[in-house]
Motif scaffolding. Structure first.
Motif, PDB file in Angstrom:
ATOM      1  N   ASP A 227      -4.405   4.835  -1.571  1.00  0.00           N
ATOM      2  CA  ASP A 227      -4.624   3.819  -0.545  1.00  0.00           C
ATOM      3  C   ASP A 227      -4.441   4.522   0.795  1.00  0.00           C
ATOM      4  O   ASP A 227      -3.574   5.381   0.944  1.00  0.00           O
ATOM      5  CB  ASP A 227      -3.584   2.690  -0.651  1.00  0.00           C
ATOM      6  CG  ASP A 227      -3.850   1.771  -1.834  1.00  0.00           C
ATOM      7  OD1 ASP A 227      -4.941   1.840  -2.424  1.00  0.00           O
ATOM      8  OD2 ASP A 227      -2.945   0.983  -2.175  1.00  0.00           O
TER       9      ASP A 227
ATOM     10  N   GLY B 153      -8.710   6.300   0.065  1.00  0.00           N
ATOM     11  CA  GLY B 153      -8.889   5.143   0.934  1.00  0.00           C
ATOM     12  C   GLY B 153      -9.226   5.528   2.363  1.00  0.00           C
ATOM     13  O   GLY B 153     -10.037   4.877   3.033  1.00  0.00           O
TER      14      GLY B 153
ATOM     15  N   ASP C 172       0.300   4.932  -3.008  1.00  0.00           N
ATOM     16  CA  ASP C 172      -0.199   4.344  -4.255  1.00  0.00           C
ATOM     17  C   ASP C 172      -1.501   4.974  -4.759  1.00  0.00           C
ATOM     18  O   ASP C 172      -2.499   4.284  -4.965  1.00  0.00           O
ATOM     19  CB  ASP C 172      -0.414   2.833  -4.076  1.00  0.00           C
ATOM     20  CG  ASP C 172       0.910   2.083  -4.106  1.00  0.00           C
ATOM     21  OD1 ASP C 172       1.967   2.727  -4.301  1.00  0.00           O
ATOM     22  OD2 ASP C 172       0.893   0.849  -3.946  1.00  0.00           O
TER      23      ASP C 172
ATOM     24  N   ALA D 164      -1.102   0.665   7.983  1.00  0.00           N
ATOM     25  CA  ALA D 164      -1.883  -0.550   7.743  1.00  0.00           C
ATOM     26  C   ALA D 164      -1.232  -1.746   8.428  1.00  0.00           C
ATOM     27  O   ALA D 164      -1.911  -2.697   8.824  1.00  0.00           O
ATOM     28  CB  ALA D 164      -2.042  -0.807   6.243  1.00  0.00           C
TER      29      ALA D 164
ATOM     30  N   TRP E  41      -0.831   7.109   3.624  1.00  0.00           N
ATOM     31  CA  TRP E  41      -1.307   7.375   2.261  1.00  0.00           C
ATOM     32  C   TRP E  41      -0.286   6.773   1.311  1.00  0.00           C
ATOM     33  O   TRP E  41       0.921   6.971   1.489  1.00  0.00           O
ATOM     34  CB  TRP E  41      -1.415   8.889   2.046  1.00  0.00           C
ATOM     35  CG  TRP E  41      -1.594   9.349   0.635  1.00  0.00           C
ATOM     36  CD1 TRP E  41      -0.782   9.071  -0.439  1.00  0.00           C
ATOM     37  CD2 TRP E  41      -2.642  10.169   0.119  1.00  0.00           C
ATOM     38  NE1 TRP E  41      -1.267   9.672  -1.573  1.00  0.00           N
ATOM     39  CE2 TRP E  41      -2.398  10.359  -1.252  1.00  0.00           C
ATOM     40  CE3 TRP E  41      -3.751  10.772   0.710  1.00  0.00           C
ATOM     41  CZ2 TRP E  41      -3.236  11.123  -2.064  1.00  0.00           C
ATOM     42  CZ3 TRP E  41      -4.561  11.540  -0.097  1.00  0.00           C
ATOM     43  CH2 TRP E  41      -4.310  11.708  -1.481  1.00  0.00           C
TER      44      TRP E  41
ATOM     45  N   GLU F 248      -7.822  -0.019   7.079  1.00  0.00           N
ATOM     46  CA  GLU F 248      -7.304   0.419   5.789  1.00  0.00           C
ATOM     47  C   GLU F 248      -8.469   0.600   4.828  1.00  0.00           C
ATOM     48  O   GLU F 248      -9.555   0.037   5.018  1.00  0.00           O
ATOM     49  CB  GLU F 248      -6.307  -0.595   5.210  1.00  0.00           C
ATOM     50  CG  GLU F 248      -6.942  -1.883   4.686  1.00  0.00           C
ATOM     51  CD  GLU F 248      -5.929  -2.792   3.973  1.00  0.00           C
ATOM     52  OE1 GLU F 248      -4.947  -3.189   4.612  1.00  0.00           O
ATOM     53  OE2 GLU F 248      -6.155  -3.111   2.786  1.00  0.00           O
TER      54      GLU F 248
ATOM     55  N   ALA G 265       1.020   3.993   2.775  1.00  0.00           N
ATOM     56  CA  ALA G 265       0.003   3.635   3.770  1.00  0.00           C
ATOM     57  C   ALA G 265       0.349   2.331   4.478  1.00  0.00           C
ATOM     58  O   ALA G 265      -0.315   1.945   5.441  1.00  0.00           O
ATOM     59  CB  ALA G 265      -1.372   3.518   3.108  1.00  0.00           C
ATOM     60  N   SER G 266       1.398   1.659   3.993  1.00  0.00           N
ATOM     61  CA  SER G 266       1.708   0.319   4.514  1.00  0.00           C
ATOM     62  C   SER G 266       2.125   0.325   5.979  1.00  0.00           C
ATOM     63  O   SER G 266       1.848  -0.631   6.706  1.00  0.00           O
ATOM     64  CB  SER G 266       2.828  -0.322   3.686  1.00  0.00           C
ATOM     65  OG  SER G 266       2.508  -0.328   2.324  1.00  0.00           O
TER      66      SER G 266
ATOM     67  N   ALA H 127      -8.859   2.245  -7.993  1.00  0.00           N
ATOM     68  CA  ALA H 127      -7.713   2.343  -7.090  1.00  0.00           C
ATOM     69  C   ALA H 127      -6.379   2.492  -7.807  1.00  0.00           C
ATOM     70  O   ALA H 127      -5.415   2.984  -7.236  1.00  0.00           O
ATOM     71  CB  ALA H 127      -7.679   1.115  -6.178  1.00  0.00           C
ATOM     72  N   ASP H 128      -6.303   2.083  -9.070  1.00  0.00           N
ATOM     73  CA  ASP H 128      -5.028   2.133  -9.781  1.00  0.00           C
ATOM     74  C   ASP H 128      -4.889   3.374 -10.659  1.00  0.00           C
ATOM     75  O   ASP H 128      -3.906   3.517 -11.380  1.00  0.00           O
ATOM     76  CB  ASP H 128      -4.847   0.875 -10.633  1.00  0.00           C
ATOM     77  CG  ASP H 128      -5.911   0.756 -11.716  1.00  0.00           C
ATOM     78  OD1 ASP H 128      -6.898   1.513 -11.683  1.00  0.00           O
ATOM     79  OD2 ASP H 128      -5.745  -0.110 -12.601  1.00  0.00           O
TER      80      ASP H 128
ATOM     81  N   MET I 289       0.835  -1.208   0.000  1.00  0.00           N
ATOM     82  CA  MET I 289       0.000   0.000   0.000  1.00  0.00           C
ATOM     83  C   MET I 289       0.863   1.248   0.000  1.00  0.00           C
ATOM     84  O   MET I 289       0.439   2.296   0.496  1.00  0.00           O
ATOM     85  CB  MET I 289      -0.936   0.004   1.213  1.00  0.00           C
ATOM     86  CG  MET I 289      -2.048  -1.035   1.136  1.00  0.00           C
ATOM     87  SD  MET I 289      -3.050  -1.114   2.643  1.00  0.00           S
ATOM     88  CE  MET I 289      -3.790   0.500   2.667  1.00  0.00           C
TER      89      MET I 289
ATOM     90  N   HIS J 194      -9.360   1.708   0.346  1.00  0.00           N
ATOM     91  CA  HIS J 194      -8.842   1.915  -1.010  1.00  0.00           C
ATOM     92  C   HIS J 194      -9.872   2.701  -1.809  1.00  0.00           C
ATOM     93  O   HIS J 194     -11.073   2.440  -1.703  1.00  0.00           O
ATOM     94  CB  HIS J 194      -8.565   0.568  -1.675  1.00  0.00           C
ATOM     95  CG  HIS J 194      -7.630  -0.295  -0.876  1.00  0.00           C
ATOM     96  ND1 HIS J 194      -6.283  -0.342  -1.097  1.00  0.00           N
ATOM     97  CD2 HIS J 194      -7.867  -1.095   0.195  1.00  0.00           C
ATOM     98  CE1 HIS J 194      -5.715  -1.157  -0.208  1.00  0.00           C
ATOM     99  NE2 HIS J 194      -6.649  -1.634   0.588  1.00  0.00           N
TER     100      HIS J 194
END
Ligand SMILES: [Zn+2]
Lengths: 145, 386
Positions: free
Chosen positions: B378, B264, B375, B90, B373, B245, B86-87, B251-252, B83, B247
């Motif tokens: 996300d 997200g 990607d 998350a 935050w 979390e 955001a990882s 999302a892409d 993410m 999205h």
């Protein structure tokens, strides 16, 4: 490709109808043949009804400026002589809805751009694909349409 | 999903560690990771070899790197969370799941990078979600960096709600003022005035130089365990009251979003608040993933600290700076401390809640919100409390 060349469209198969259309001066986007919803970017299934049945329909190649950025610092060597240049999202109305498309915004100084400006697609054939940039519709042109 | 308190207080933060933040570390990212991890273990009062869970970052240090270099005995839980920025936040959710299920006992969450002296963050071709679309429809027009994409969101907000450059500048100045009180911040000794902000060189308008986060070298690490085990820790533990979390639609790609400003975090926030049983008005501060000035404003809105469209006014007049009505990123954030992918935000929230922040310590600090935050939007929200 050498690093000083501009990145060109990679030409993924899923996007092929777009290149074929643009090379012929036609702006095409996806429309679901089940429910009629239009979509962009291209997707495998319809976001509204999940149908995989899709057709590529021609849009009037005009739109209005939704948002943009003026790029002064690029990390792409092929664009190093271009700044400042504007890239924006353009709202295009198609039978069945509205899509937002991304491209270069041309035809006036970047500092004079405004949301809602009328734009017209400008097609440029490159390699196996085509670029679609957007130029300001001049006052004389606007009266005609 | 509202009212789901199942993972409330499932995670305790028992140790935090950081390396020096610099423009040139002179060490490999793995060496930075080891240093930060050992500092976190020391802080927690555990043997680093007791770590049996690890939360790797998609393009960072691997589980194998850490097992080999820290002599970990066994790792029983190591999901990669993809993410982007955001990882880190998350990751607290995945830790909650694993700890509650008994899959691991001590989980290491770390970030280490040479974002300045390594391959330049700003020079590399952006990678992530939706690559085929980007290659065909974005790169050929000279659009390829996060700042350029997020500038599109910023411009839209400025047009729709009248958000001004001075309000973006208020975000930059607040972060800088916080950093000026934090000796670990890269910008500790560099002040910033509104005049300097407004006249700085443009990067991707509306963004100018001081709207953009730093590129930096360094590492941060956090050790997570169950509240039961945390009672034996060296320091007062900090609990994760709620975490979620989310999205965005499409999302892409920023194209294809019916609501151009929905991210997200917009949907994650209500779930995290419900889990914690707390709301924005219960927070004493927020650590917001400040990759760019407007994204700070946007996340304050989407997390519920103010209604959408009012974020510009919310940050004016030093309101989020030192001594302000609602301090945001008391460490200086990505804009003025260092870009450690948002894990430095979790570290700072923990230190504020423990009361260890010296000159920049908040007078009252019982609960802090932390956002992530990455990607193209996300998002994640965690609520940390004492
Ligand atoms: Zn359909």
């Amino acid at each position: 490709m050498t690093t000083t060349e501009r990145p060109r469209p990679a030409g993924y198969d899923d996007h092929r109808p777009f290149w074929d259309g643009a090379a012929a001066g036609r702006l095409v986007v996806q429309r679901c043949t089940q429910c009629g919803a239009v979509r962009w970017p291209p997707r495998i299934l319809c976001g509204a009804c999940l149908s995989p049945e899709v057709e590529w329909v021609e849009a009037t190649p005009t739109g209005s400026l939704f948002t943009w950025t003026v790029i002064h610092h690029t990390t792409l060597a092929g664009f190093k002589d271009d700044p400042p240049y504007a890239v924006g999202l353009v709202e295009v109305t198609v039978a069945g809805g509205l899509v937002r498309m991304l491209g270069g915004i041309r035809g006036c100084a970047p500092s004079e751009l405004q949301v809602g400006m009328a734009l017209r697609a400008q097609f440029e054939v490159v390699d196996d694909g085509a670029l679609v940039n957007w130029v300001l519709v001049g006052d004389d042109e606007r009266q005609e349409t | 999903m509202s009212g789901d308190v199942g993972l409330r207080d499932a995670v305790a933060v028992i140790g935090v560690g950081e390396t020096e933040y610099s423009k040139r570390s002179g060490q490999s990212p793995v060496a930075l990771a080891v240093e930060a991890s050992l500092a976190a273990a020391e802080d927690a009062g555990i043997d680093i070899r007791d770590v049996d869970g690890f939360l790797p970052y998609a393009s960072g240090i691997t589980t194998e790197d850490m097992m080999a270099n820290l002599s970990l005995r066994q790792v029983t839980f190591a999901p990669t969370i993809r993410m982007g920025g955001a990882s880190a936040v998350a990751g607290l959710l995945y830790a909650a799941l694993a700890l509650r299920a008994g899959l691991a006992s001590y989980i290491l969450l770390l970030r280490a990078r040479n974002g300045s002296s390594g391959p330049r963050v700003g020079d590399r071709r952006s990678t992530g979600a939706g690559e085929e679309f980007k290659e065909d429809f974005e790169l050929p027009y000279g659009l390829n960096t996060p700042g350029q994409r997020y500038a599109l969101m910023c411009r839209h907000h400025m047009h729709r709600y009248g958000t001004t450059r001075e309000q973006l500048g208020a975000v930059a100045l607040a972060h800088r003022a916080h950093a000026n009180a934090n000796p670990t911040a890269l910008m500790y000794e560099r002040t910033l005035t509104m005049e300097q902000y407004l006249t700085a060189r443009p990067i991707a308008e509306p963004y100018h130089l001081f709207d953009c986060c730093l590129e930096s070298d360094g590492g941060a690490a956090v050790i997570l365990t169950t509240p039961d085990r945390a009672r034996d820790a060296r320091r007062p533990s900090v609990l994760v009251g709620g975490v979620a979390e989310g999205h965005p639609q499409s999302a892409d790609s920023l194209l294809g979003r019916d609501d151009f400003l929905e991210i997200g975090l917009t949907t994650a926030a209500s779930r995290a608040w419900a889990m914690a049983g707390l709301g924005p008005s219960d927070m004493d501060a927020a650590m917001v993933y400040d990759c760019f000035t407007f994204q700070t404003i946007q996340q304050l809105e989407e997390a519920g600290f103010c209604p959408r469209g009012e974020g510009g006014a919310f940050v004016e007049d030093g309101a989020i700076g030192p001594g302000g009505r609602f301090p945001v990123n008391t460490h200086g954030g990505l804009l003025s401390q260092a870009h450690i992918l948002g894990l430095n935000h979790v570290v700072e929230a923990t230190r504020q809640l423990r009361g260890e922040c010296g000159d920049r310590q908040l007078a009252r600090c019982d609960a802090v919100a932390v956002t992530g935050w990455g990607d193209l939007g996300d998002g994640a929200l965690a609520i940390l409390h004492r």
